[in-house]
Design a protein around this motif. Structure first.
Motif, PDB file in Angstrom:
ATOM      1  N   ARG A  38       0.850  -1.198   0.000  1.00 45.42           N
ATOM      2  CA  ARG A  38       0.000   0.000   0.000  1.00 45.42           C
ATOM      3  C   ARG A  38       0.879   1.239   0.000  1.00 45.42           C
ATOM      4  O   ARG A  38       2.024   1.214   0.460  1.00 45.42           O
ATOM      5  N   GLN A  39       0.288   2.315  -0.525  1.00 46.66           N
ATOM      6  CA  GLN A  39       0.997   3.593  -0.552  1.00 46.66           C
ATOM      7  C   GLN A  39       0.023   4.692  -0.205  1.00 46.66           C
ATOM      8  O   GLN A  39      -0.952   4.917  -0.937  1.00 46.66           O
ATOM      9  N   ALA A  40       0.299   5.358   0.895  1.00 44.93           N
ATOM     10  CA  ALA A  40      -0.499   6.506   1.325  1.00 44.93           C
ATOM     11  C   ALA A  40       0.115   7.776   0.750  1.00 44.93           C
ATOM     12  O   ALA A  40       1.315   7.804   0.440  1.00 44.93           O
ATOM     13  N   PRO A  41      -0.659   8.848   0.612  1.00 46.19           N
ATOM     14  CA  PRO A  41      -0.126  10.101   0.069  1.00 46.19           C
ATOM     15  C   PRO A  41       1.085  10.583   0.852  1.00 46.19           C
ATOM     16  O   PRO A  41       1.059  10.646   2.083  1.00 46.19           O
ATOM     17  N   GLN A  44       6.119   6.272   1.433  1.00 43.12           N
ATOM     18  CA  GLN A  44       6.659   5.229   0.570  1.00 43.12           C
ATOM     19  C   GLN A  44       5.716   4.033   0.520  1.00 43.12           C
ATOM     20  O   GLN A  44       4.946   3.784   1.454  1.00 43.12           O
ATOM     21  N   ARG A  45       5.818   3.294  -0.555  1.00 42.31           N
ATOM     22  CA  ARG A  45       5.039   2.065  -0.682  1.00 42.31           C
ATOM     23  C   ARG A  45       5.585   1.055   0.329  1.00 42.31           C
ATOM     24  O   ARG A  45       6.805   0.895   0.475  1.00 42.31           O
ATOM     25  N   GLU A  46       4.675   0.383   1.025  1.00 41.64           N
ATOM     26  CA  GLU A  46       5.092  -0.557   2.057  1.00 41.64           C
ATOM     27  C   GLU A  46       4.381  -1.899   1.876  1.00 41.64           C
ATOM     28  O   GLU A  46       3.237  -1.956   1.404  1.00 41.64           O
ATOM     29  N   LEU A  47       5.090  -2.963   2.273  1.00 40.16           N
ATOM     30  CA  LEU A  47       4.518  -4.297   2.219  1.00 40.16           C
ATOM     31  C   LEU A  47       3.524  -4.466   3.362  1.00 40.16           C
ATOM     32  O   LEU A  47       3.845  -4.216   4.514  1.00 40.16           O
ATOM     33  N   VAL A  48       2.331  -4.919   3.024  1.00 37.13           N
ATOM     34  CA  VAL A  48       1.278  -5.129   4.012  1.00 37.13           C
ATOM     35  C   VAL A  48       1.200  -6.604   4.405  1.00 37.13           C
ATOM     36  O   VAL A  48       1.146  -6.941   5.583  1.00 37.13           O
ATOM     37  N   ALA A  49       1.187  -7.474   3.410  1.00 34.75           N
ATOM     38  CA  ALA A  49       1.043  -8.905   3.678  1.00 34.75           C
ATOM     39  C   ALA A  49       1.609  -9.687   2.503  1.00 34.75           C
ATOM     40  O   ALA A  49       1.584  -9.209   1.370  1.00 34.75           O
ATOM     41  N   SER A  50       2.095 -10.898   2.789  1.00 37.81           N
ATOM     42  CA  SER A  50       2.604 -11.756   1.735  1.00 37.81           C
ATOM     43  C   SER A  50       2.246 -13.197   2.037  1.00 37.81           C
ATOM     44  O   SER A  50       1.988 -13.570   3.186  1.00 37.81           O
ATOM     45  N   ILE A  51       2.251 -13.998   0.971  1.00 40.03           N
ATOM     46  CA  ILE A  51       1.977 -15.420   1.113  1.00 40.03           C
ATOM     47  C   ILE A  51       2.910 -16.166   0.171  1.00 40.03           C
ATOM     48  O   ILE A  51       3.053 -15.793  -0.998  1.00 40.03           O
ATOM     49  N   GLY A  55       2.332 -21.449   1.265  1.00 38.84           N
ATOM     50  CA  GLY A  55       1.203 -21.012   2.062  1.00 38.84           C
ATOM     51  C   GLY A  55       1.557 -20.273   3.342  1.00 38.84           C
ATOM     52  O   GLY A  55       0.666 -19.936   4.127  1.00 38.84           O
ATOM     53  N   PHE A  56       2.832 -20.007   3.563  1.00 35.71           N
ATOM     54  CA  PHE A  56       3.218 -19.256   4.753  1.00 35.71           C
ATOM     55  C   PHE A  56       2.886 -17.776   4.539  1.00 35.71           C
ATOM     56  O   PHE A  56       3.098 -17.226   3.467  1.00 35.71           O
ATOM     57  N   THR A  57       2.387 -17.165   5.595  1.00 38.39           N
ATOM     58  CA  THR A  57       1.975 -15.768   5.507  1.00 38.39           C
ATOM     59  C   THR A  57       2.811 -14.893   6.434  1.00 38.39           C
ATOM     60  O   THR A  57       3.355 -15.360   7.445  1.00 38.39           O
ATOM     61  N   ASP A  58       2.887 -13.622   6.075  1.00 36.74           N
ATOM     62  CA  ASP A  58       3.605 -12.653   6.891  1.00 36.74           C
ATOM     63  C   ASP A  58       2.894 -11.317   6.759  1.00 36.74           C
ATOM     64  O   ASP A  58       2.299 -11.026   5.707  1.00 36.74           O
ATOM     65  N   TYR A  59       2.969 -10.520   7.840  1.00 37.16           N
ATOM     66  CA  TYR A  59       2.231  -9.273   7.870  1.00 37.16           C
ATOM     67  C   TYR A  59       3.074  -8.146   8.452  1.00 37.16           C
ATOM     68  O   TYR A  59       3.937  -8.375   9.300  1.00 37.16           O
ATOM     69  N   ALA A  60       2.773  -6.926   8.013  1.00 35.00           N
ATOM     70  CA  ALA A  60       3.341  -5.750   8.656  1.00 35.00           C
ATOM     71  C   ALA A  60       2.794  -5.677  10.076  1.00 35.00           C
ATOM     72  O   ALA A  60       1.644  -6.053  10.332  1.00 35.00           O
ATOM     73  N   ASP A  61       3.620  -5.192  10.995  1.00 34.10           N
ATOM     74  CA  ASP A  61       3.191  -5.109  12.390  1.00 34.10           C
ATOM     75  C   ASP A  61       1.903  -4.303  12.540  1.00 34.10           C
ATOM     76  O   ASP A  61       1.064  -4.612  13.389  1.00 34.10           O
ATOM     77  N   VAL A  92      -3.626   3.599  -1.431  1.00 31.86           N
ATOM     78  CA  VAL A  92      -3.847   2.790  -2.623  1.00 31.86           C
ATOM     79  C   VAL A  92      -3.170   1.447  -2.378  1.00 31.86           C
ATOM     80  O   VAL A  92      -1.995   1.396  -1.998  1.00 31.86           O
ATOM     81  N   TYR A  93      -3.912   0.384  -2.579  1.00 30.40           N
ATOM     82  CA  TYR A  93      -3.407  -0.967  -2.329  1.00 30.40           C
ATOM     83  C   TYR A  93      -3.063  -1.638  -3.659  1.00 30.40           C
ATOM     84  O   TYR A  93      -3.870  -1.606  -4.604  1.00 30.40           O
ATOM     85  N   TYR A  94      -1.872  -2.236  -3.691  1.00 29.86           N
ATOM     86  CA  TYR A  94      -1.365  -2.861  -4.907  1.00 29.86           C
ATOM     87  C   TYR A  94      -1.073  -4.341  -4.672  1.00 29.86           C
ATOM     88  O   TYR A  94      -0.496  -4.720  -3.646  1.00 29.86           O
ATOM     89  N   CYS A  95      -1.398  -5.137  -5.644  1.00 26.27           N
ATOM     90  CA  CYS A  95      -1.013  -6.540  -5.659  1.00 26.27           C
ATOM     91  C   CYS A  95       0.339  -6.644  -6.358  1.00 26.27           C
ATOM     92  O   CYS A  95       0.606  -5.911  -7.321  1.00 26.27           O
ATOM     93  N   TYR A  96       1.189  -7.544  -5.876  1.00 22.97           N
ATOM     94  CA  TYR A  96       2.544  -7.664  -6.432  1.00 22.97           C
ATOM     95  C   TYR A  96       2.925  -9.128  -6.597  1.00 22.97           C
ATOM     96  O   TYR A  96       2.648  -9.959  -5.730  1.00 22.97           O
ATOM     97  N   ALA A  97       3.589  -9.421  -7.713  1.00 23.77           N
ATOM     98  CA  ALA A  97       4.183 -10.728  -7.942  1.00 23.77           C
ATOM     99  C   ALA A  97       5.655 -10.534  -8.315  1.00 23.77           C
ATOM    100  O   ALA A  97       5.969  -9.635  -9.109  1.00 23.77           O
ATOM    101  N   PRO A  98       6.552 -11.325  -7.782  1.00 25.51           N
ATOM    102  CA  PRO A  98       7.984 -11.155  -8.046  1.00 25.51           C
ATOM    103  C   PRO A  98       8.334 -11.588  -9.472  1.00 25.51           C
ATOM    104  O   PRO A  98       7.526 -12.214 -10.159  1.00 25.51           O
ATOM    105  N   PRO A  99       9.564 -11.279  -9.903  1.00 26.87           N
ATOM    106  CA  PRO A  99       9.981 -11.669 -11.257  1.00 26.87           C
ATOM    107  C   PRO A  99       9.932 -13.179 -11.454  1.00 26.87           C
ATOM    108  O   PRO A  99      10.136 -13.955 -10.520  1.00 26.87           O
ATOM    109  N   LEU A 100       9.699 -13.581 -12.673  1.00 29.78           N
ATOM    110  CA  LEU A 100       9.706 -14.992 -13.038  1.00 29.78           C
ATOM    111  C   LEU A 100      11.065 -15.386 -13.601  1.00 29.78           C
ATOM    112  O   LEU A 100      11.681 -14.589 -14.321  1.00 29.78           O
ATOM    113  N   GLY A 101      11.522 -16.568 -13.268  1.00 29.87           N
ATOM    114  CA  GLY A 101      12.778 -17.076 -13.823  1.00 29.87           C
ATOM    115  C   GLY A 101      13.926 -16.106 -13.588  1.00 29.87           C
ATOM    116  O   GLY A 101      14.203 -15.698 -12.459  1.00 29.87           O
TER     117      GLY A 101
END
Length: 118
Positions: A38-41, A44-51, A55-61, A92-101
């Motif tokens: 997510r990025q607030a006005p 900086q853009r910050e990681l909110v959650a990942s999986i 199936g392991f998950t992680d979250y911002a505090d 604004v919330y963004y979905c992200y996928a890392p690079p392939l290969g």
């Protein structure tokens, strides 16, 4: 080319809930992990959650205990359930996928606005 399309943003009162969804144009198992940022006005853009693929998950505090990331492998979607929303979650919330290969760049969705009123 990988496409990520977010949906589900909107305006909600503090204490309310929203569910964001990210539709991915290929199997989500193609990626080691996926995440929501997510990025607030003015911030900086910050990681909110990942999986991860496993199936392991992680979250911002700041969202632990309130947000939950999940995936639907059959539908190739990654969702973010947001509960007990606070005005500070407005962004604004963004979905992200890392690079392939051996790719260098990851993939971003177009973003979806979440506004929490007090």
């Amino acid at each position: 080319q990988v496409q990520l399309v977010e949906s589900g943003g909107g305006l909600v009162q503090a204490g309310g809930s929203l569910r964001l969804s990210c539709a991915v144009s290929r199997s989500i198992f193609s990626f080691d992990s996926m995440g929501w940022y997510r990025q607030a006005p003015g911030k900086q853009r910050e990681l909110v959650a990942s999986i991860t693929r496993d199936g392991f998950t992680d979250y911002a505090d700041s969202v632990k205990g309130r947000f939950a990331i999940s995936r639907d492998v059959a539908k190739n979607t990654v969702d973010l359930q947001m509960n007990s929303l606070e005005p500070e979650d407005t962004a604004v919330y963004y979905c992200y996928a890392p690079p392939l290969g051996y790719g260098y760049y990851g993939y971003w969705g177009q973003g979806t606005q979440v506004t929490v009123s007090s």
